[in-house]
Scaffold this active site. Structure first.
Site, PDB file in Angstrom:
ATOM      1  CB  THR A 127      -3.302  -4.724  12.863  1.00  0.00           C
ATOM      2  OG1 THR A 127      -4.040  -4.825  11.755  1.00  0.00           O
ATOM      3  CG2 THR A 127      -2.503  -5.434  11.914  1.00  0.00           C
ATOM      4  CG  ASP A 128      -8.437  -7.078  12.762  1.00  0.00           C
ATOM      5  OD1 ASP A 128      -8.021  -6.667  11.515  1.00  0.00           O
ATOM      6  OD2 ASP A 128      -9.627  -6.811  12.891  1.00  0.00           O
ATOM      7  CD  GLU A 129      -5.386  -5.166   7.188  1.00  0.00           C
ATOM      8  OE1 GLU A 129      -5.672  -4.164   7.153  1.00  0.00           O
ATOM      9  OE2 GLU A 129      -4.805  -6.039   7.101  1.00  0.00           O
ATOM     10  CE1 TYR A 152      -0.391  -1.996   8.777  1.00  0.00           C
ATOM     11  CE2 TYR A 152      -2.849  -3.095   8.061  1.00  0.00           C
ATOM     12  CZ  TYR A 152      -1.984  -2.239   8.836  1.00  0.00           C
ATOM     13  OH  TYR A 152      -2.529  -1.566  10.635  1.00  0.00           O
ATOM     14  CE  LYS A 156       0.984  -2.758  13.159  1.00  0.00           C
ATOM     15  NZ  LYS A 156       1.461  -1.966  13.822  1.00  0.00           N
TER      16      LYS A 156
HETATM   17  P1  NAD Z   1      -2.197   6.640  11.266  1.00  0.00           P
HETATM   18  O1  NAD Z   1      -1.405   5.919   9.712  1.00  0.00           O
HETATM   19  O2  NAD Z   1      -3.077   7.341  11.128  1.00  0.00           O
HETATM   20  O3  NAD Z   1      -0.599   7.333  11.924  1.00  0.00           O
HETATM   21  C1  NAD Z   1       0.667   6.940  11.677  1.00  0.00           C
HETATM   22  C2  NAD Z   1       1.620   7.843  12.506  1.00  0.00           C
HETATM   23  O4  NAD Z   1       3.063   7.227  12.528  1.00  0.00           O
HETATM   24  C3  NAD Z   1       1.246   9.226  11.603  1.00  0.00           C
HETATM   25  O5  NAD Z   1       1.685  10.399  12.461  1.00  0.00           O
HETATM   26  C4  NAD Z   1       2.897   9.053  10.330  1.00  0.00           C
HETATM   27  O6  NAD Z   1       3.660  10.314  10.320  1.00  0.00           O
HETATM   28  C5  NAD Z   1       3.529   8.307  11.804  1.00  0.00           C
HETATM   29  N1  NAD Z   1       5.112   7.968  11.710  1.00  0.00           N
HETATM   30  C6  NAD Z   1       4.733   6.604  10.368  1.00  0.00           C
HETATM   31  N2  NAD Z   1       6.102   6.266  10.018  1.00  0.00           N
HETATM   32  C7  NAD Z   1       6.597   6.796  10.746  1.00  0.00           C
HETATM   33  C8  NAD Z   1       8.314   6.615  11.351  1.00  0.00           C
HETATM   34  N3  NAD Z   1       9.360   5.455  10.336  1.00  0.00           N
HETATM   35  N4  NAD Z   1       8.940   7.189  12.512  1.00  0.00           N
HETATM   36  C9  NAD Z   1       8.175   8.079  13.215  1.00  0.00           C
HETATM   37  N5  NAD Z   1       6.232   8.021  13.156  1.00  0.00           N
HETATM   38  C10 NAD Z   1       6.320   7.637  11.762  1.00  0.00           C
HETATM   39  O7  NAD Z   1      -2.616   5.358  11.601  1.00  0.00           O
HETATM   40  P2  NAD Z   1      -3.080   4.857  12.965  1.00  0.00           P
HETATM   41  O8  NAD Z   1      -4.060   4.198  11.969  1.00  0.00           O
HETATM   42  O9  NAD Z   1      -4.018   5.519  13.824  1.00  0.00           O
HETATM   43  O10 NAD Z   1      -2.636   3.462  13.368  1.00  0.00           O
HETATM   44  C11 NAD Z   1      -1.149   3.806  13.774  1.00  0.00           C
HETATM   45  C12 NAD Z   1      -1.366   1.891  14.471  1.00  0.00           C
HETATM   46  O11 NAD Z   1      -2.607   1.067  14.727  1.00  0.00           O
HETATM   47  C13 NAD Z   1      -0.168   1.998  14.090  1.00  0.00           C
HETATM   48  O12 NAD Z   1       1.017   1.162  13.692  1.00  0.00           O
HETATM   49  C14 NAD Z   1      -1.053   0.666  12.920  1.00  0.00           C
HETATM   50  O13 NAD Z   1      -0.846  -0.445  12.421  1.00  0.00           O
HETATM   51  C15 NAD Z   1      -2.700  -0.236  14.002  1.00  0.00           C
HETATM   52  N6  NAD Z   1      -4.006  -0.412  13.756  1.00  0.00           N
HETATM   53  C16 NAD Z   1      -4.603   0.670  13.117  1.00  0.00           C
HETATM   54  C17 NAD Z   1      -5.582   0.049  13.149  1.00  0.00           C
HETATM   55  C18 NAD Z   1      -6.467   1.512  12.529  1.00  0.00           C
HETATM   56  O14 NAD Z   1      -8.230   0.739  11.839  1.00  0.00           O
HETATM   57  N7  NAD Z   1      -6.481   2.431  11.944  1.00  0.00           N
HETATM   58  C19 NAD Z   1      -6.495  -0.623  13.890  1.00  0.00           C
HETATM   59  C20 NAD Z   1      -5.671  -2.082  14.395  1.00  0.00           C
HETATM   60  C21 NAD Z   1      -4.532  -1.245  14.097  1.00  0.00           C
HETATM   61  O1  DAU Z   2      -8.602  -4.267  11.009  1.00  0.00           O
HETATM   62  C1  DAU Z   2      -7.387  -3.325  10.965  1.00  0.00           C
HETATM   63  C2  DAU Z   2      -7.036  -2.825  10.150  1.00  0.00           C
HETATM   64  O2  DAU Z   2      -8.243  -1.615   9.802  1.00  0.00           O
HETATM   65  C3  DAU Z   2      -5.785  -1.482  10.456  1.00  0.00           C
HETATM   66  O3  DAU Z   2      -4.597  -2.522  10.749  1.00  0.00           O
HETATM   67  C4  DAU Z   2      -5.473  -1.064   9.250  1.00  0.00           C
HETATM   68  O4  DAU Z   2      -4.882  -0.043   9.835  1.00  0.00           O
HETATM   69  C5  DAU Z   2      -6.651   0.319   9.048  1.00  0.00           C
HETATM   70  O5  DAU Z   2      -6.216   0.923   7.610  1.00  0.00           O
HETATM   71  C6  DAU Z   2      -7.756  -0.763   8.571  1.00  0.00           C
HETATM   72  O6  DAU Z   2      -7.268  -1.346   7.637  1.00  0.00           O
HETATM   73  P1  DAU Z   2      -8.956  -1.998   5.908  1.00  0.00           P
HETATM   74  O7  DAU Z   2      -7.750  -2.027   4.663  1.00  0.00           O
HETATM   75  O8  DAU Z   2      -9.913  -2.636   6.560  1.00  0.00           O
HETATM   76  O9  DAU Z   2      -9.201  -0.793   6.392  1.00  0.00           O
HETATM   77  P2  DAU Z   2      -9.839   0.375   4.975  1.00  0.00           P
HETATM   78  O10 DAU Z   2     -10.350   1.641   5.789  1.00  0.00           O
HETATM   79  O11 DAU Z   2      -8.732   0.564   4.105  1.00  0.00           O
HETATM   80  O12 DAU Z   2     -10.662  -0.073   4.169  1.00  0.00           O
HETATM   81  C7  DAU Z   2     -12.670  -0.892   5.388  1.00  0.00           C
HETATM   82  C8  DAU Z   2     -13.098  -2.031   4.071  1.00  0.00           C
HETATM   83  O13 DAU Z   2     -13.484  -1.069   3.319  1.00  0.00           O
HETATM   84  C9  DAU Z   2     -11.874  -3.210   3.153  1.00  0.00           C
HETATM   85  O14 DAU Z   2     -12.486  -4.126   3.500  1.00  0.00           O
HETATM   86  C10 DAU Z   2     -12.075  -2.160   2.565  1.00  0.00           C
HETATM   87  C11 DAU Z   2     -13.336  -0.775   1.967  1.00  0.00           C
HETATM   88  N1  DAU Z   2     -13.359   0.024   1.190  1.00  0.00           N
HETATM   89  C12 DAU Z   2     -11.739   1.294   1.555  1.00  0.00           C
HETATM   90  C13 DAU Z   2     -12.260   1.958   0.486  1.00  0.00           C
HETATM   91  C14 DAU Z   2     -11.095   2.871   1.527  1.00  0.00           C
HETATM   92  C15 DAU Z   2     -13.768   0.438   0.097  1.00  0.00           C
HETATM   93  O15 DAU Z   2     -14.680  -0.742  -0.091  1.00  0.00           O
HETATM   94  N2  DAU Z   2     -14.299   1.282  -0.287  1.00  0.00           N
HETATM   95  C16 DAU Z   2     -12.737   2.313  -0.117  1.00  0.00           C
HETATM   96  O16 DAU Z   2     -12.746   3.310  -0.944  1.00  0.00           O
END
Ligand code: NAD
Ligand code: DAU
Length: 336
Positions: A127-129, A152, A156
Site C-alpha cells: 500500500t501507499d500508506e 497498519y 505493511k
Molecule cells: P479486506 O480487509 O477487505 O480483506 C482482507 C481479507 O484477508 C479478508 O477476507 C480476511 O478474512 C483475510 N485475512 C485477514 N487476515 C488473515 C489471515 N491471517 N489469514 C488468512 N486470511 C486473512 O482487505 P482489502 O481491502 O481487500 O485489502 C487486501 C490487501 O490489499 C491488503 O493486504 C491491503 O493491505 C492491500 N491494499 C488495500 C488497499 C485498499 O484500498 N483497500 C489499497 C492498497 C493495498
Molecule cells: O491508501 C491505501 C489504503 O487505503 C489501504 O492500504 C487501506 O487498506 C485502506 O483502508 C485505505 O486506507 P485509508 O485509511 O485511506 O481508507 P479509509 O476508507 O479508511 O479512509 C479514506 C479517507 O477518508 C481517510 O482520509 C480517512 C477518511 N474517512 C474515513 C472514514 C471511514 C472519513 O473522513 N470518514 C470516515 O468515516
C-alpha cells in the site's frame, strides 16, 4: 498455473478472483481465515460455477505453518498473491495486535514456506500508506523512504522489508505492489466509500474526519486487479510497482459526489474528530508500472463511483449481510 490467493474473501481478493477466472485459465486456490472482513458469500457464484474445477477454497490462517505447507504441496502451487491482511487503519490505531500477527508474521510464514517450495513468483500486495504522508506537492516514487504513521502502515512496511530481504538474501522471486485507495464492489463498509453509501441510504449522518481536506488517490478495484495480473505475467522479480488512479480528491468532495449520485442532501455530512496521525495526502507515481508492465488506470473516478453505487443498490442482500457484522459497533464508538 496453480495460483494461491490469500485473503480472497475480502474486498480486493474477491474482485481479483472474478477477474482472474474471467481473464485467464489459471486454477485458483483461495486461503482465507474469514475474519469480520472476509465474506464467503462474495464467491457463491464462483463456487457454483468453478468450485472443484478451477477454484478451491481453504479456510485458514496464513500464520498456520502446517496448513500453508500442506496447501503448497497438495495443490502444487506455482505462484502466490498475498492479499491477506488486517486492512483498516482506524482499527489498527485502536488495537494493533492482529495487524502485527497477520500482516507481519503471516507474510513471513508465507515467504519462508514459499522459498522452500520454490515458488516461481510471489506478489506481496502492499500500500501507499507505507510512505506516510505527502504535502500538497509531489508524488510517491518507489524510492521514497518508508515512513508509516499508523500501526497498519507500519505492519505493511515491515512485510515489504521482509520481502526485500528475501529477494536480496535468497534471490527469492518476490514483487511488491503498492497501490492507492481502492473502491468498487464488495468493499466492507468500514471504509469511506461504502460507509458513506450505507449511512446515506438510511439517511444517517455521514462522518468526515477533521475538516475533510485530506486527499486520497482513488483507483477502481478492477484496475488494481489488472495491475497485479500484469505483475504475474511480466513483473520483474525484486521490483516494486506502484498503481494509482490519477484521481486525487479531498474526502469532503468524495462524500459530496456520493451523496449527489444518490440524490441525498449534503446536510447529512457531519464533521467528527480527526483520525490520530491522519495522513494528509497520498498520490502515486506509477510510471515504472506504465513503462515495464503497460499499466494505466482505465476507469475514471466519476464513472467508477456510479458503477460502485449501482452495484451496492443492486446487491441489497449483500449489503444487509455485511451490515449485521461488527463494523457498526466499532464505527459508532469511533465517531463519538
Ligand atoms: P479486506 O480487509 O477487505 O480483506 C482482507 C481479507 O484477508 C479478508 O477476507 C480476511 O478474512 C483475510 N485475512 C485477514 N487476515 C488473515 C489471515 N491471517 N489469514 C488468512 N486470511 C486473512 O482487505 P482489502 O481491502 O481487500 O485489502 C487486501 C490487501 O490489499 C491488503 O493486504 C491491503 O493491505 C492491500 N491494499 C488495500 C488497499 C485498499 O484500498 N483497500 C489499497 C492498497 C493495498
Ligand atoms: O491508501 C491505501 C489504503 O487505503 C489501504 O492500504 C487501506 O487498506 C485502506 O483502508 C485505505 O486506507 P485509508 O485509511 O485511506 O481508507 P479509509 O476508507 O479508511 O479512509 C479514506 C479517507 O477518508 C481517510 O482520509 C480517512 C477518511 N474517512 C474515513 C472514514 C471511514 C472519513 O473522513 N470518514 C470516515 O468515516
Amino acid at each position: 498455473m496453480n495460483i494461491l490467493i490469500t485473503g480472497g474473501c475480502g474486498f480486493i481478493g474477491t474482485n481479483f478472483i472474478y477477474y482472474m477466472l474471467h481473464e485467464t485459465d489459471h486454477d485458483l486456490i483461495n486461503l482465507d481465515k474469514l475474519t469480520y472482513a472476509g465474506n464467503l458469500q462474495n464467491l457463491t457464484s464462483v463456487e457454483e460455477r468453478y468450485g472443484g474445477k478451477r477454484y478451491f477454497f481453504e479456510k485458514g490462517d496464513i500464520c498456520d505453518n502446517s496448513l500453508v505447507e500442506k496447501i503448497l504441496h497438495e495443490y502444487d502451487i506455482d505462484m502466490i498473491v498475498n492479499f491477506a491482511a488486517e486492512s483498516h487503519a482506524d482499527k489498527s490505531i485502536n488495537s494493533p495486535d492482529q495487524f502485527i500477527e497477520s500482516n507481519i508474521h503471516g507474510a513471513y510464514n508465507l515467504l519462508e514456506l514459499s522459498r522452500k517450495h520454490k515458488i516461481k513468483k510471489f506478489i506481496q500486495v502492499s500500500t501507499d500508506e507505507v510512505y506516510g504522508s505527502l504535502d500538497s506537492e509531489g508524488l510517491f516514487t518507489e524510492d521514497c523512504p518508508l515512513a508509516p504513521n499508523t500501526p497498519y502502515g507500519a505492519s505493511k512496511a515491515s512485510a515489504d522489508l521482509l520481502c526485500r530481504s528475501f529477494f536480496k538474501s535468497y534471490d527469492f522471486p518476490v514483487i511488491i505492489t503498492r497501490c492507492s485507495n481502492n473502491y468498487g464492489p464488495f468493499q466492507f463498509p468500514e471504509k469511506l466509500v461504502p460507509l458513506t453509501f450505507l449511512r446515506a441510504r438510511e439517511d444517517r449522518s455521514v462522518p468526515v474526519y477533521g475538516d475533510g481536506s485530506n486527499i486520497r488517490d482513488w483507483i477502481y478495484v478492477s484496475d488494481h486487479c489488472r495491475g497485479i495480473n500484469l505483475c504475474l505475467q511480466k513483473g520483474r522479480p525484486g521490483a516494486i510497482y506502484h498503481f494509482g488512479g490519477n484521481a486525487e480528491y479531498q474526502n469532503l468532495d468524495v462524500i459530496k459526489k456520493i451523496l449527489d449520485v444518490m440524490g441525498k442532501s449534503h446536510k447529512l455530512i457531519k464533521f467528527v474528530k480527526d483520525r490520530p496521525g491522519h495522513d494528509h495526502r497520498y498520490a502515486m507515481d506509477y510510471s515504472l508500472a506504465a513503462d515495464e508492465l503497460g499499466f494505466e488506470p482505465g476507469v475514471r473516478f466519476t464513472e467508477g463511483l456510479e458503477l460502485t453505487i449501482n452495484w451496492y443498490l443492486k446487491n441489497e442482500q449483500w449489503v444487509d449481510g455485511v451490515k449485521s457484522k461488527e463494523y457498526s459497533d466499532f464505527m459508532e464508538s469511533w465517531y463519538r
